[in-house]
Scaffold this motif. Structure first.
Motif, PDB file in Angstrom:
ATOM      1  N   GLU A  89      59.462  32.710  44.563  1.00 38.76           N
ATOM      2  CA  GLU A  89      60.583  33.569  44.903  1.00 38.76           C
ATOM      3  C   GLU A  89      60.619  33.716  46.420  1.00 38.76           C
ATOM      4  O   GLU A  89      59.825  34.455  47.006  1.00 38.76           O
ATOM      5  N   GLY A  90      61.527  32.976  47.031  1.00 44.86           N
ATOM      6  CA  GLY A  90      61.604  32.989  48.483  1.00 44.86           C
ATOM      7  C   GLY A  90      60.352  32.410  49.110  1.00 44.86           C
ATOM      8  O   GLY A  90      59.934  31.299  48.779  1.00 44.86           O
ATOM      9  N   ASP A  91      59.734  33.175  49.992  1.00 43.67           N
ATOM     10  CA  ASP A  91      58.527  32.720  50.678  1.00 43.67           C
ATOM     11  C   ASP A  91      57.251  33.260  50.043  1.00 43.67           C
ATOM     12  O   ASP A  91      56.192  33.279  50.674  1.00 43.67           O
ATOM     13  N   THR A  92      57.357  33.691  48.782  1.00 45.15           N
ATOM     14  CA  THR A  92      56.190  34.157  48.028  1.00 45.15           C
ATOM     15  C   THR A  92      56.102  33.374  46.726  1.00 45.15           C
ATOM     16  O   THR A  92      57.118  33.113  46.077  1.00 45.15           O
ATOM     17  N   ALA A  93      54.886  33.001  46.357  1.00 45.70           N
ATOM     18  CA  ALA A  93      54.670  32.289  45.099  1.00 45.70           C
ATOM     19  C   ALA A  93      53.461  32.880  44.391  1.00 45.70           C
ATOM     20  O   ALA A  93      52.518  33.360  45.034  1.00 45.70           O
ATOM     21  N   HIS A  94      53.513  32.871  43.063  1.00 43.29           N
ATOM     22  CA  HIS A  94      52.367  33.258  42.247  1.00 43.29           C
ATOM     23  C   HIS A  94      51.935  32.039  41.441  1.00 43.29           C
ATOM     24  O   HIS A  94      52.750  31.409  40.764  1.00 43.29           O
ATOM     25  N   SER A  95      50.669  31.725  41.554  1.00 45.16           N
ATOM     26  CA  SER A  95      50.134  30.514  40.941  1.00 45.16           C
ATOM     27  C   SER A  95      48.918  30.849  40.093  1.00 45.16           C
ATOM     28  O   SER A  95      48.081  31.672  40.478  1.00 45.16           O
ATOM     29  N   GLU A  96      48.839  30.208  38.925  1.00 48.38           N
ATOM     30  CA  GLU A  96      47.643  30.265  38.076  1.00 48.38           C
ATOM     31  C   GLU A  96      47.182  28.829  37.874  1.00 48.38           C
ATOM     32  O   GLU A  96      47.920  28.015  37.314  1.00 48.38           O
ATOM     33  N   THR A  97      45.983  28.524  38.343  1.00 51.57           N
ATOM     34  CA  THR A  97      45.470  27.161  38.287  1.00 51.57           C
ATOM     35  C   THR A  97      44.150  27.140  37.528  1.00 51.57           C
ATOM     36  O   THR A  97      43.182  27.785  37.944  1.00 51.57           O
ATOM     37  N   TYR A  98      44.119  26.411  36.420  1.00 50.67           N
ATOM     38  CA  TYR A  98      42.876  26.269  35.666  1.00 50.67           C
ATOM     39  C   TYR A  98      41.921  25.372  36.451  1.00 50.67           C
ATOM     40  O   TYR A  98      42.343  24.407  37.089  1.00 50.67           O
ATOM     41  N   PHE A  99      40.628  25.704  36.399  1.00 56.76           N
ATOM     42  CA  PHE A  99      39.641  24.850  37.059  1.00 56.76           C
ATOM     43  C   PHE A  99      38.433  24.647  36.148  1.00 56.76           C
ATOM     44  O   PHE A  99      38.143  25.450  35.262  1.00 56.76           O
ATOM     45  N   LEU A 122      50.548  33.258  47.010  1.00 56.29           N
ATOM     46  CA  LEU A 122      50.649  32.456  48.220  1.00 56.29           C
ATOM     47  C   LEU A 122      51.879  32.881  49.006  1.00 56.29           C
ATOM     48  O   LEU A 122      52.924  33.184  48.426  1.00 56.29           O
ATOM     49  N   ASP A 123      51.743  32.915  50.310  1.00 61.46           N
ATOM     50  CA  ASP A 123      52.858  33.222  51.206  1.00 61.46           C
ATOM     51  C   ASP A 123      53.153  32.004  52.067  1.00 61.46           C
ATOM     52  O   ASP A 123      52.232  31.320  52.535  1.00 61.46           O
ATOM     53  N   LYS A 124      54.436  31.760  52.278  1.00 62.07           N
ATOM     54  CA  LYS A 124      54.862  30.692  53.182  1.00 62.07           C
ATOM     55  C   LYS A 124      55.140  31.307  54.542  1.00 62.07           C
ATOM     56  O   LYS A 124      56.090  32.075  54.716  1.00 62.07           O
ATOM     57  N   ARG A 125      54.277  31.022  55.503  1.00 58.65           N
ATOM     58  CA  ARG A 125      54.413  31.571  56.848  1.00 58.65           C
ATOM     59  C   ARG A 125      54.484  30.423  57.846  1.00 58.65           C
ATOM     60  O   ARG A 125      53.659  29.511  57.790  1.00 58.65           O
ATOM     61  N   ARG A 130      49.963  29.117  52.165  1.00 59.28           N
ATOM     62  CA  ARG A 130      48.528  29.373  52.065  1.00 59.28           C
ATOM     63  C   ARG A 130      48.299  30.564  51.138  1.00 59.28           C
ATOM     64  O   ARG A 130      49.205  31.355  50.879  1.00 59.28           O
ATOM     65  N   ILE A 131      47.069  30.708  50.672  1.00 58.26           N
ATOM     66  CA  ILE A 131      46.714  31.786  49.747  1.00 58.26           C
ATOM     67  C   ILE A 131      46.634  33.099  50.516  1.00 58.26           C
ATOM     68  O   ILE A 131      45.948  33.193  51.539  1.00 58.26           O
ATOM     69  N   ALA A 132      47.323  34.128  49.994  1.00 56.16           N
ATOM     70  CA  ALA A 132      47.342  35.449  50.621  1.00 56.16           C
ATOM     71  C   ALA A 132      46.532  36.466  49.822  1.00 56.16           C
ATOM     72  O   ALA A 132      46.138  37.504  50.362  1.00 56.16           O
ATOM     73  N   ALA A 133      46.291  36.188  48.550  1.00 50.21           N
ATOM     74  CA  ALA A 133      45.442  37.039  47.698  1.00 50.21           C
ATOM     75  C   ALA A 133      44.956  36.183  46.543  1.00 50.21           C
ATOM     76  O   ALA A 133      45.710  35.357  46.018  1.00 50.21           O
ATOM     77  N   ARG A 134      43.702  36.375  46.149  1.00 53.40           N
ATOM     78  CA  ARG A 134      43.133  35.579  45.051  1.00 53.40           C
ATOM     79  C   ARG A 134      42.229  36.434  44.181  1.00 53.40           C
ATOM     80  O   ARG A 134      41.419  37.215  44.683  1.00 53.40           O
ATOM     81  N   ASP A 182      46.102  40.583  31.733  1.00 56.87           N
ATOM     82  CA  ASP A 182      45.388  39.593  32.542  1.00 56.87           C
ATOM     83  C   ASP A 182      45.948  39.592  33.965  1.00 56.87           C
ATOM     84  O   ASP A 182      47.163  39.742  34.169  1.00 56.87           O
ATOM     85  N   PRO A 183      45.085  39.451  34.988  1.00 61.68           N
ATOM     86  CA  PRO A 183      45.565  39.467  36.379  1.00 61.68           C
ATOM     87  C   PRO A 183      46.653  38.446  36.687  1.00 61.68           C
ATOM     88  O   PRO A 183      47.417  38.633  37.636  1.00 61.68           O
ATOM     89  N   SER A 184      46.751  37.376  35.906  1.00 64.65           N
ATOM     90  CA  SER A 184      47.774  36.359  36.167  1.00 64.65           C
ATOM     91  C   SER A 184      49.190  36.890  35.991  1.00 64.65           C
ATOM     92  O   SER A 184      50.152  36.249  36.439  1.00 64.65           O
ATOM     93  N   TYR A 185      49.335  38.054  35.351  1.00 63.40           N
ATOM     94  CA  TYR A 185      50.662  38.658  35.164  1.00 63.40           C
ATOM     95  C   TYR A 185      51.018  39.647  36.272  1.00 63.40           C
ATOM     96  O   TYR A 185      52.145  40.149  36.304  1.00 63.40           O
ATOM     97  N   ASP A 186      50.095  39.952  37.160  1.00 63.31           N
ATOM     98  CA  ASP A 186      50.361  40.931  38.220  1.00 63.31           C
ATOM     99  C   ASP A 186      51.441  40.408  39.170  1.00 63.31           C
ATOM    100  O   ASP A 186      51.361  39.274  39.643  1.00 63.31           O
ATOM    101  N   ARG A 187      52.431  41.252  39.455  1.00 63.63           N
ATOM    102  CA  ARG A 187      53.466  40.925  40.430  1.00 63.63           C
ATOM    103  C   ARG A 187      53.717  42.141  41.308  1.00 63.63           C
ATOM    104  O   ARG A 187      54.203  43.143  40.837  1.00 63.63           O
ATOM    105  N   PRO A 188      53.394  42.120  42.562  1.00 69.49           N
ATOM    106  CA  PRO A 188      52.685  41.024  43.220  1.00 69.49           C
ATOM    107  C   PRO A 188      51.187  41.126  42.971  1.00 69.49           C
ATOM    108  O   PRO A 188      50.669  42.212  42.717  1.00 69.49           O
ATOM    109  N   LEU A 189      50.506  39.997  43.033  1.00 74.75           N
ATOM    110  CA  LEU A 189      49.051  40.007  42.932  1.00 74.75           C
ATOM    111  C   LEU A 189      48.473  40.582  44.215  1.00 74.75           C
ATOM    112  O   LEU A 189      48.836  40.171  45.317  1.00 74.75           O
TER     113      LEU A 189
END
Length: 209
Positions: A89-99, A122-125, A130-134, A182-189
């Motif tokens: 959404e704009g310059d903010t993204a929420h990502s869930e990546t399995y590892f 992640l924020d686009k600056r 880049r990751i802004a919170a994890r 689950d934290p993956s649903y937090d907006r914003p994280l």
């Protein structure tokens, strides 16, 4: 009234954003596996907080902690990325990546195998994602017994020797859930800055033990 279809330009721009986000996660994993401090830091904004099990802190602090842990415990390791969902959404993204991570140990069992999820905001600056919170979540591990899913220390390879302050700190943090809590649903994280303060207090206590 149906919403207008995105233009080809918009679709290409979104695909480019998604690829840049994926590459950010790939840089992180490669950096950790190669002990490349600069590459790890390139995945994070400097003001990011990472809640990572028994660690909570800044990217600079994370690098020292993670490479210290891996260097002491493992001969080699791989962090592999699997499923990924990204909401932009704009310059903010929420990502869930399995590892999945695989480690060759210096002591004890030769191999450690486990998996979880990187939950990121992640924020686009200045044009760069880049990751802004994890929040890093552990979902499974190869174990000799059924774990207590309510005990977040159950998935750590050092659970048998963890000091009580560390166990208490970990279990006061965010864990995985099989529902929308689950934290993956937090907006914003976000990561509560008090968790970093608690981490520093916990480390001070354990250093005195």
């Amino acid at each position: 009234m149906a919403s207008a279809e995105p233009s080809l330009e918009q679709m290409v721009a979104e695909l480019w954003d998604r690829e840049q986000i994926r590459q950010c996660l790939v840089r992180y994993c490669r950096g950790v596996d190669r002990f490349d401090r600069a590459l790890i830091l390139s995945a994070f904004h400097p003001d990011c907080l990472d809640e990572h099990g028994k660690f909570v802190g800044t990217p600079e602090e994370f690098v020292e902690w993670a490479l210290g842990q891996h260097g002491a415990a493992h001969l080699s390791h791989q962090h592999c990325l699997l499923n990924q969902t990204v909401e932009i959404e704009g310059d903010t993204a929420h990502s869930e990546t399995y590892f999945m991570f695989v480690c060759m140990n210096r002591k004890g069992k030769p191999l450690t195998l486990g998996g979880g999820r990187y939950v990121d905001r992640l924020d686009k600056r200045d044009g760069e994602w880049r990751i802004a919170a994890r929040v890093t979540l552990r979902d499974w591990s190869m174990m000799d017994e059924i774990p207590d899913m309510d005990d977040l220390t159950s998935f750590t390879s050092t659970r048998a020797i963890l000091p009580e302050p560390v166990k208490a700190f970990m279990n006061a943090g965010r864990g995985p859930a099989r529902d929308t809590s689950d934290p993956s649903y937090d907006r914003p994280l976000t990561v509560d800055p008090s968790r970093r303060d608690g981490y520093l207090e916990m480390m001070a206590k354990t250093e005195k033990v």
